[in-house]
Design an enzyme around this catalytic site. Structure first.
Site, PDB file in Angstrom:
ATOM      1  CD  GLU A 230      41.603  12.728  72.340  1.00  0.00           C
ATOM      2  OE1 GLU A 230      42.183  11.665  72.633  1.00  0.00           O
ATOM      3  OE2 GLU A 230      41.334  13.057  71.174  1.00  0.00           O
TER       4      GLU A 230
ATOM      5  CB  SER B 180      67.357  76.117  67.094  1.00  0.00           C
ATOM      6  OG  SER B 180      68.028  76.797  66.055  1.00  0.00           O
TER       7      SER B 180
END
Length: 808
Positions: free
Chosen positions: A102, A370
């Site tokens: 590029e 419990s």
């Protein structure tokens, strides 16, 4: 000629004067270059660089403590973006491929390459259409930042933005932004997201062929998508590789190897692990997320190995239960020392709609059954009220209309605290809770991090039996505080790191229990021979040592099992999110087997490491029956552990020595003993609150001989305990129910030296008989005084108020 200072001054002065004269005549020639600079500064001031557009919203990635992905979420605009913050995280191969393809002169221009623009213009004119753009990477970034049609005016805007970018950021920063914003087809943005979705790897690990493909796709992202158009993508990749070969970046051999690499045929699916936790942490509205959560990467405390193991074992162990009315379960695993959550399994299957699998069971409010009992025993030990061998009573009681019963609806009479906790008896736990006061446990739970409790006034004595809502995450962390020898701290879901990635020190802990207390309770919870030990596990030496407690909520709606070791604290909940009960839903049968399977799978080499006994703990001999320090009258003794300076030191008071007249068999006291022949006997004289029940239920209770009838000295002992009616209770007579069906039961427990009892109402005798005989009072409206007197003349009174209910 010698160059002196004066000579140089004489030589240069005319030249300087001539230059100044020329400048005055032709100033515009020198000012001309300043015009574009001033124009740029003016436009820059009017149209500043939109920096925020360089950082669009990113995806969120949830990772475990080791950086492994758990789950990822798209950005708010449904795009996949995984921006990098530094160029160092981006593959050098990919950087080279992109720059070669590029913009080879990227590091040598100021955002605009005049040579490239001129060449592009010539090629476009020659072709009669736009065949190349001539844009630099900086100009491309400007277009990605502000997408526009490809026109000449827009190209000028891109050039202007490119100059702004170059003046604002370094080349590395520009390149990083560029890679983060590249389009890759569909909803994939940025090279990091493309690398993960196309190759299932971070972009730092890209191969040459993969890097070249990622450099090619942004030129035409939809047309070159490898999952849709593999041949187009292959040709585009070859073009990039050939250009790299021509530029001397790669050799022929590397070119051929890269060309042979496969093209990805489809996207890789992203991980979908710990879905309940991931959704929780990304929901910024959630009140449970108190720790800082970043916008992109959420570094959790989860360990994927623990998470996977917990999910697998929960699914496997749940299958046999699902045919018995049970649909789902949840698991929490916490690192005992750091309180960091290593696994959070919200349900057995996130996608099981009939079972509401997306509900996070670790945060659902459920009755804890419990499981709170160990903490009332811990508070009682911490305050010196009991030790493991202390005798606690398990007989019927009435607390202003509330009469707790045990799970099996039976009573044992008396039992040691250790056994009462091991058997999870309700009545002794409620008695301890009542003795300590309701604010003790409630305040402790709030301080220890239980945030789900409402105002204290809403809870009665049933709080200790699960009469509240608690979630599995906080309950498991509560046990982690017990495992940390009484130091409690918040749980953690997020790894606490500074900006450099180093772990920060956590907030300080709160000591709520003494280390000695926590160690004693831990030993009590380690007992294996107890009813809630799962039948599917044998008492073998290979099983890890664990302190644990089970719980079952009212109606068999919830089954719990929480356990801990020095390394891990694990919580298991089994049930149905719709609250439906099932007979199999008990802590011992449904949850405990999963707990032990998890500890067996995860403990490893540390399975048999255990807590160090605090140096301050001591042992002493206590009465084998009462658990109190031995007195001279105790017949047998056992060893018991205690906390010096804290545990009670009062000697056993149930065993007493009495003197019995040899001739008459009557009991003698110091007043009537002189002049008589007697023998010494030792008996257990039970207190009033338990003696009557023991006598009535066939316990081998020593019968105290009658006192010498000729002795006039009043007897000492425990006054009667009125069990019913309840003190401070107002009884109402309903007008629509016959009075004979509204009688009030009279019940009292008396000392072991007599079982005769007398009931008086307002001074009038209304009953005479044995304490175990049932008797009832016909209610009469008014305020009364009720008195109970035993056979030895000891009495107890209470006010009794009876009113008539109002007519509707």
């Amino acid at each position: 000629m010698k160059l002196t200072k004066s000579y140089l001054s004489h030589l240069l002065t005319p030249l300087l004067l001539k230059f100044v004269k020329t400048l005055k005549k032709r100033w515009y020639i020198f000012a001309l270059p300043l015009i574009p600079i001033c124009l740029f500064l003016l436009v820059n001031w009017c149209f500043p660089l939109p920096k925020k557009k360089l950082q669009p919203p990113s995806s969120t990635v949830v990772v475990d403590r080791n950086g492994e992905w758990l789950r990822a979420f798209t950005a708010p605009d449904d795009m996949w973006r995984l921006p990098e913050t530094s160029l160092d995280a981006i593959s050098p191969r990919f950087q080279t491929a992109m720059l070669t393809y590029e913009d080879q002169w990227f590091y040598h221009h100021w955002g605009i390459n005049p040579v490239a623009l001129t060449g592009a213009a010539f090629d476009n004119l020659k072709a009669g259409e736009i065949v190349r753009g001539g844009s630099t990477i900086t100009m491309q970034l400007a277009r990605l930042m502000e997408p526009k049609d490809r026109t000449l005016p827009n190209k000028l805007i891109e050039m202007f933005r490119a100059l702004q970018l170059e003046l604002t950021y370094t080349k590395s920063e520009i390149l990083t932004y560029y890679f983060n914003m590249l389009p890759y087809g569909g909803n994939i943005v940025g090279s990091a997201a493309a690398s993960r979705l196309y190759f299932n790897k971070p972009q730092s690990a890209l191969s040459l062929g993969e890097a070249a493909l990622l450099a090619a796709i942004p030129n035409s992202p939809e047309r070159l998508r490898p999952d849709r158009f593999p041949e187009r993508a292959r040709k585009a990749r070859k073009k990039v590789l050939l250009r790299m070969k021509d530029a001397g970046e790669i050799s022929e051999q590397r070119l051929q190897e890269a060309l042979q690499e496969p093209i990805p045929a489809e996207r890789y699916p992203l991980p979908f692990k710990a879905p309940h936790l991931s959704r929780l942490l990304t929901n910024k509205q959630s009140s449970i997320v108190s720790e800082h959560v970043g916008n992109q990467w959420i570094h959790t405390t989860i360990d994927q190995r623990y998470q996977d193991t917990a999910e697998r074992i929960l699914r496997e162990r749940l299958r046999p239960l699902q045919g018995q009315g049970v649909s789902t379960g949840a698991v929490v695993i916490i690192d005992t020392k750091s309180h960091e959550v290593l696994a959070m399994v919200g349900s057995h299957d996130f996608f099981d709609k009939p079972s509401a699998g997306q509900v996070n069971g670790t945060l659902a409010l459920r009755s804890p059954g419990s499981t709170l009992k160990p903490f009332i025993y811990a508070l009682a030990i911490d305050k010196g009220l009991i030790t493991p061998q202390t005798l606690v009573f398990d007989v019927p009681v009435d607390y202003v209309g509330y009469s707790p019963v045990n799970y099996d609806e039976k009573f044992t009479g008396y039992i040691t605290a250790r056994e009462a906790l091991a058997r999870s008896l309700n009545v002794p736990a409620v008695n301890l809770y009542a003795k300590m006061g309701k604010n003790q446990l409630y305040g402790f739970l709030k301080q220890a991090g239980i945030s789900t409790l409402s105002d204290q006034e809403e809870y009665g004595l049933s709080l200790i039996l699960g009469g509240c809502g608690i979630n599995l995450l906080e309950l498991t962390n509560l046990y982690a505080g017990l495992a940390n020898m009484g130091e409690f701290a918040p749980y953690h879901l997020i790894v606490n790191r500074d900006t450099k990635g180093k772990k920060r020190k956590r907030a300080s802990t709160s000591r709520l229990l003494q280390p000695e207390t926590s160690w004693i309770v831990t030993e009590m919870l380690t007992t294996l021979k107890r009813p809630d030990f799962p039948e599917s596990f044998e008492h073998t030496g290979t099983m890890p040592r664990v302190a644990w407690k089970t719980g079952t909520s009212y109606g068999h709606r919830d089954a719990w099992s929480i356990g801990y070791s020095p390394e891990l604290t694990i919580g298991v909940w089994i049930g149905n999110f719709n609250g439906t009960g099932a007979p199999i839903l008990s802590g011992a049968e449904a949850a405990a087997p999963i707990l032990f399977a998890l500890f067996t799978a995860l403990s490893g080499e540390k399975a048999h490491q255990w807590f160090t006994e605090p140096a301050n703990l001591k042992t002493r001999l206590v009465c084998a029956l009462t658990g109190l320090p031995v007195s001279p009258h105790c017949l047998t003794s056992v060893s018991d552990i205690y906390i010096p300076g804290v545990s009670a030191v009062r000697e056993c008071h149930i065993h007493k020595s009495i003197q019995v007249d040899i001739a008459t068999g009557e009991r003698l006291c110091s007043s009537c003993r002189p002049g008589r022949q007697f023998r010494e006997e030792t008996i257990a004289l039970w207190p009033a609150e338990v003696a009557t029940w023991l006598n009535a239920n066939g316990f081998a209770v020593s019968e105290l001989p009658a006192h010498n009838a000729d002795c006039t000295r009043p007897l000492a002992g425990t006054q009667p305990v009125i069990l019913s009616p309840a003190r401070d209770t107002v009884y109402k007579i309903r007008s629509n129910v016959p009075t004979e069906y509204q009688k009030i039961r009279l019940s009292a427990s008396v000392s072991g030296d007599t079982q005769e009892i007398f009931w008086f109402l307002n001074g009038e005798l209304i009953f005479k008989g044995q304490a175990v005989e049932p008797t009832f009072l016909t209610p009469v409206v008014g305020k009364h005084e009720l008195t109970c007197i035993d056979g030895a003349g000891r009495s107890t009174s209470l006010p009794l108020t009876i009113t008539a209910s109002k007519q509707k």
